[in-house]
Design a protein around this motif. Structure first.
Motif, short mmCIF file in Angstrom:
data_model
loop_
_atom_site.label_atom_id
_atom_site.label_comp_id
_atom_site.label_asym_id
_atom_site.label_seq_id
_atom_site.Cartn_x
_atom_site.Cartn_y
_atom_site.Cartn_z
N CYS A 1 0.71 -1.20 -0.12
CA CYS A 1 0.01 -0.06 -0.02
C CYS A 1 1.06 1.19 -0.01
O CYS A 1 1.59 1.39 1.01
CB CYS A 1 -0.92 0.21 1.30
N PHE B 1 0.39 8.23 -2.01
CA PHE B 1 1.03 9.31 -2.71
C PHE B 1 0.65 10.38 -2.35
O PHE B 1 -0.58 10.62 -2.03
CB PHE B 1 0.74 9.18 -4.11
N GLU C 1 -1.70 -2.42 -10.15
CA GLU C 1 -1.61 -1.16 -9.24
C GLU C 1 -3.19 -0.95 -9.26
O GLU C 1 -3.57 -0.88 -10.46
CB GLU C 1 -1.01 -0.01 -9.93
N LEU D 1 -5.33 2.24 -7.88
CA LEU D 1 -5.26 3.52 -7.34
C LEU D 1 -6.51 4.23 -7.03
O LEU D 1 -7.39 4.43 -7.85
CB LEU D 1 -4.53 4.51 -8.39
N ILE E 1 -7.70 7.81 -6.47
CA ILE E 1 -6.98 8.85 -6.59
C ILE E 1 -7.82 10.23 -6.04
O ILE E 1 -9.30 10.12 -6.23
CB ILE E 1 -6.69 9.09 -8.27
N TRP F 1 -8.37 3.64 -10.59
CA TRP F 1 -7.62 3.07 -11.65
C TRP F 1 -7.26 1.63 -11.59
O TRP F 1 -6.89 1.48 -10.18
CB TRP F 1 -6.66 4.03 -12.07
N HIS F 2 -6.99 0.76 -12.49
CA HIS F 2 -6.46 -0.36 -12.37
C HIS F 2 -5.25 -0.42 -13.44
O HIS F 2 -5.59 -0.40 -14.74
CB HIS F 2 -7.39 -1.67 -12.63
N ALA G 1 -2.98 10.18 -4.02
CA ALA G 1 -3.61 9.00 -4.25
C ALA G 1 -3.31 7.63 -3.29
O ALA G 1 -2.05 8.16 -2.45
CB ALA G 1 -3.31 8.58 -5.50
N SER H 1 -2.37 3.80 -3.53
CA SER H 1 -2.38 2.64 -4.36
C SER H 1 -2.06 1.32 -3.71
O SER H 1 -1.28 1.23 -2.84
CB SER H 1 -0.75 2.84 -5.20
N ASP I 1 -1.17 -2.38 -4.50
CA ASP I 1 -0.21 -3.15 -5.52
C ASP I 1 -0.08 -4.59 -5.37
O ASP I 1 0.88 -5.03 -4.53
CB ASP I 1 1.23 -2.49 -5.52
#
Ligand SMILES: [Fe+2]
Length: 369
Positions: free
Chosen positions: A262, A265, A290, A292, A294, A307-308, A345, A347, A349
């Motif tokens: 994890c 950002f 990933e 995300l 955001i 997002w992926h 964001a 993320s 992962d």
């Protein structure tokens, strides 16, 4: 996977990766996040998005405004599963009303990131007040009840492998945050209105079992130990940054398990050496997916999105997004200002491929709406 000191090169390249690459169209290919074997490759042309995609694999982008499912209106009363594999489940939650039940995840640790809203995560150890930007960690098998005071949108990650705070051992014990900043539940008698019975949902994957009690089972008079829920505010994260080098985002890893990272950002000032600031980077993460959540993009654009980026697929801003960022950077430099990174964001992962659910694909299909 071992890194090797035997490194080879061919054609045009820079001696120090990521520095002085302005016109060189560098792409970063790396295994195991950004810490495994890596190559920098230099393209003749700038990255472009594919002209056409046939098949299921693609960069997936969705807007949070297209996520309207309230947890309390779903069949299970729980968050909506978006992406998953056998080890990690990633859901979105939108909840306006208090859970009418208590919840215990039998299989997995739970990590909740609050994107907006506020309220209380009432755990059996005591309450954790939350607001936007908080991470809430609930260990496997500890019960809780989410009670929003305002509609709360959150990312919910369930991990069968235990989640721990990421250690950046060479940086000392107090980065990226001191454990003193964690919010820890204090025992408290909950004075909720009497009910005929209390339901405790036991969750195993998708399967739910309900246990019913005459009296509220949250009746602790004390606790001690090193297994407890806690809260971390993103405001308390003090990221490592560099004046001379764009450092890899895995340096900003906050939580980890053997099945995902994890990464937080957070907005920060850019690298002072303009030759070394090459964010946002064109790259492909060979071994990590990933996912995300955001809040804002580059150049300060507010964009609550989800997002992926599948493993092995080139990403980083492509085409017009890249042009937009370059224009922004040139403007800041022309004005003699300092570049601010405004990407905000979280993320998640996972190390193994995650499968999108129909609920997530429905959001992706509405991206252009
Ligand atoms: Fe990436």
């Amino acid at each position: 996977m071992k890194n090797s000191w035997i490194q080879k090169a061919s054609g045009e390249y820079v001696r120090q990766a990521r520095v002085g690459v302005r016109e060189m169209n560098e792409e970063h290919i790396s295994r195991e996040g950004f810490f495994g074997p890596a190559s920098m490759i230099y393209h003749r042309d700038a990255a472009v998005a594919p002209k056409r995609v046939e098949g299921a694999l693609s960069l997936r982008m969705a807007k949070m405004e297209h996520f309207n499912q309230l947890d309390e209106n779903s069949d299970s009363g729980l968050p909506t599963l978006m992406l998953h594999n056998t080890e990690v489940r990633i859901s979105l939650s939108r909840r306006a009303a208090a859970m009418p039940f208590l919840l215990r995840n039998i299989d997995a640790d739970t990590l909740i990131y609050v994107q907006s809203g506020s309220g209380t995560l009432a755990t059996e150890f005591g309450p954790l007040e939350y607001t936007a930007g908080d991470y809430l960690y609930v260990p496997k098998s500890i019960s809780y009840r989410q009670m929003p005071s305002s509609e709360t949108v959150a990312l919910v990650v369930e991990s069968i492998a235990p989640i721990s705070i990421a250690e950046h051992t060479m940086l000392g014990r107090h980065t990226p945050f001191d454990s003193g900043v964690l919010g820890v539940p204090e025992v408290q008698a909950y004075d909720w209105p009497e009910q005929d019975e209390w339901e405790l949902k036991l969750k195993q994957g998708d399967e739910l079992t309900s246990w019913f009690f005459d009296d509220l089972p949250f009746d602790l008079i004390g606790w001690k130990g090193d297994l407890f829920p806690f809260r971390l505010s993103e405001k308390d994260i003090r990221h490592v940054n560099s004046e001379r080098m764009h450092i890899a985002p895995t340096s900003w890893c906050i939580f980890e398990s053997s099945s995902f990272l994890c990464v937080a950002f957070r907005p920060m000032s850019g690298v002072g050496d303009v030759e070394a600031e090459e964010l946002p980077s064109r790259h492909r993460n060979v071994d990590t997916e990933e996912v995300l959540m955001i809040r804002s993009l580059f150049a300060g654009i507010e964009a609550p999105e989800f997002w992926h980026m599948p493993q092995g697929v080139t990403h980083g801003p492509l085409g017009e997004h890249r042009d937009f960022f370059e224009a922004y950077r040139k403007q800041v430099e022309a004005e003699g200002g300092k570049l601010e990174r405004t990407f905000d964001a979280v993320s998640i992962d996972p190390f193994r491929r995650v499968t999108p659910t129909p609920a997530y694909l429905a959001m992706v299909s509405r991206y252009q709406d």
